[in-house]
Design a protein around this motif. Structure first.
Motif, short mmCIF file in Angstrom:
data_model
loop_
_atom_site.label_atom_id
_atom_site.label_comp_id
_atom_site.label_asym_id
_atom_site.label_seq_id
_atom_site.Cartn_x
_atom_site.Cartn_y
_atom_site.Cartn_z
N ARG A 192 1.06 5.40 -0.28
CA ARG A 192 0.35 7.26 -0.34
C ARG A 192 1.60 7.55 -1.04
O ARG A 192 2.73 7.30 -0.73
CB ARG A 192 0.23 6.59 0.69
CG ARG A 192 -0.54 5.65 1.49
CD ARG A 192 -1.58 6.81 3.07
NE ARG A 192 -3.19 6.05 3.83
CZ ARG A 192 -3.25 5.48 2.76
NH1 ARG A 192 -4.01 6.39 1.71
NH2 ARG A 192 -4.55 4.62 3.61
N GLU A 231 -9.55 -2.08 0.96
CA GLU A 231 -10.17 -1.88 2.21
C GLU A 231 -9.51 -0.73 3.06
O GLU A 231 -9.77 -0.70 4.63
CB GLU A 231 -10.45 -3.00 2.50
CG GLU A 231 -12.12 -3.38 2.23
CD GLU A 231 -12.93 -2.54 2.22
OE1 GLU A 231 -13.25 -2.39 2.84
OE2 GLU A 231 -13.16 -1.96 0.87
N GLU A 232 -7.79 -1.64 3.25
CA GLU A 232 -6.66 -0.90 4.25
C GLU A 232 -6.64 0.84 3.67
O GLU A 232 -6.59 1.44 5.22
CB GLU A 232 -5.59 -1.85 3.92
CG GLU A 232 -4.77 -1.14 5.30
CD GLU A 232 -3.21 -1.97 4.95
OE1 GLU A 232 -2.87 -1.21 5.57
OE2 GLU A 232 -3.46 -2.94 4.00
N ALA A 233 -7.09 1.08 2.44
CA ALA A 233 -7.15 2.29 2.09
C ALA A 233 -8.00 2.89 2.71
O ALA A 233 -7.73 4.58 3.24
CB ALA A 233 -6.74 2.25 0.47
N ARG A 234 -9.24 2.06 2.95
CA ARG A 234 -10.62 3.15 3.22
C ARG A 234 -10.62 3.03 4.51
O ARG A 234 -10.90 4.42 5.19
CB ARG A 234 -11.52 2.17 2.68
CG ARG A 234 -12.13 2.44 1.65
CD ARG A 234 -12.80 1.49 1.11
NE ARG A 234 -13.98 1.66 -0.52
CZ ARG A 234 -14.75 0.73 -1.06
NH1 ARG A 234 -14.71 -0.12 -0.58
NH2 ARG A 234 -14.97 1.61 -2.44
N ALA A 235 -9.85 2.34 5.19
CA ALA A 235 -9.89 2.14 6.99
C ALA A 235 -8.80 3.01 6.99
O ALA A 235 -9.07 3.66 8.60
CB ALA A 235 -9.38 0.98 7.59
N THR A 236 -7.76 3.48 6.59
CA THR A 236 -6.80 4.58 6.93
C THR A 236 -6.57 5.69 6.67
O THR A 236 -5.51 6.60 7.02
CB THR A 236 -5.11 3.44 6.86
OG1 THR A 236 -5.19 3.57 6.04
CG2 THR A 236 -5.15 2.17 7.79
N ALA A 291 -8.54 -6.44 -0.59
CA ALA A 291 -7.95 -6.40 0.86
C ALA A 291 -7.14 -4.42 0.88
O ALA A 291 -7.22 -4.23 1.95
CB ALA A 291 -6.90 -7.25 1.11
N LEU A 292 -6.11 -4.57 0.02
CA LEU A 292 -5.90 -2.66 -0.24
C LEU A 292 -7.00 -2.19 -0.63
O LEU A 292 -6.31 -1.08 0.67
CB LEU A 292 -4.24 -3.26 -1.05
CG LEU A 292 -3.33 -3.76 -0.63
CD1 LEU A 292 -2.50 -4.18 -1.49
CD2 LEU A 292 -3.10 -3.59 0.46
N LEU A 346 0.84 -1.20 -0.35
CA LEU A 346 -0.02 -0.19 0.30
C LEU A 346 0.89 0.87 0.09
O LEU A 346 2.16 1.50 0.70
CB LEU A 346 -0.58 0.59 1.22
CG LEU A 346 -2.07 1.83 1.26
CD1 LEU A 346 -2.66 1.18 0.40
CD2 LEU A 346 -2.98 1.16 3.07
N LYS A 397 -6.38 -9.68 -2.83
CA LYS A 397 -5.41 -8.73 -2.04
C LYS A 397 -5.49 -6.90 -2.65
O LYS A 397 -5.25 -6.49 -2.10
CB LYS A 397 -3.93 -9.28 -2.30
CG LYS A 397 -3.11 -7.87 -1.57
CD LYS A 397 -0.98 -9.08 -1.40
CE LYS A 397 -1.61 -10.24 -0.84
NZ LYS A 397 0.21 -10.74 -1.05
#
Length: 158
Positions: free
Chosen positions: A45, A141-146, A138-139, A43, A135
């Protein structure tokens, strides 16, 4: 006065790229956690103007964007196997990146530019086979959560 203004403008313009970052991403057979066939980090940024450099730390990998999974206006990129490739960020949004030989094994990465998640559904609908598609999901979702709350530019309910 005119020459001074023009000289100052040229000096400022020449220095502008100095504010952009170069982000290195390794292409690995195995990371420190024992995961096989991975980008590190997965991920990423970034901001418009940054350069993302994919480095073939281990052999037999490439990095390339997925044509259906990048923001409007962003130029796609494709590196050769065992070749370093640089991706210059020109648009905000999400870009899916795969290692073509190993995408089905889950060797994918997600670039998040400007915390803009507005094309998340487009990325999720892109054709990425095998574990790579899981994957990427999942990435996302991780981007949305963070994503920072004040920077969340994704439309509600998307």
């Amino acid at each position: 006065m005119r020459r001074t203004l023009m000289a100052a403008t040229l000096i400022f313009a020449a220095g502008a790229p100095a504010f952009a970052d170069v982000i290195e991403v390794e292409m690995l057979n195995r990371n420190d956690d024992g995961e096989r066939m991975v980008f590190s980090p997965e991920l990423i940024r970034a901001e418009v103007g940054d350069t993302i450099r994919f480095v073939p730390t281990d052999k037999s990998h490439n990095a390339q964007s997925v044509s259906d999974a990048l923001p409007d206006g962003q130029e796609p990129f494709r590196g050769g196997v065992n070749q370093e490739v640089e991706f210059v960020v020109t648009e905000t949004g999400l870009t899916a990146v795969v290692c073509l030989p190993h995408q089905a094994m889950g060797m994918v990465a997600l670039v998040v530019v400007g915390n803009d998640l507005s094309n998340a559904e487009q990325v999720l609908e892109a054709r990425i086979p095998g574990k790579g598609g899981d994957k990427i999901a999942a990435l996302v979702e991780e981007a949305r959560a963070t994503v920072p709350v004040e920077a969340d530019v994704e439309a509600p309910n998307s």
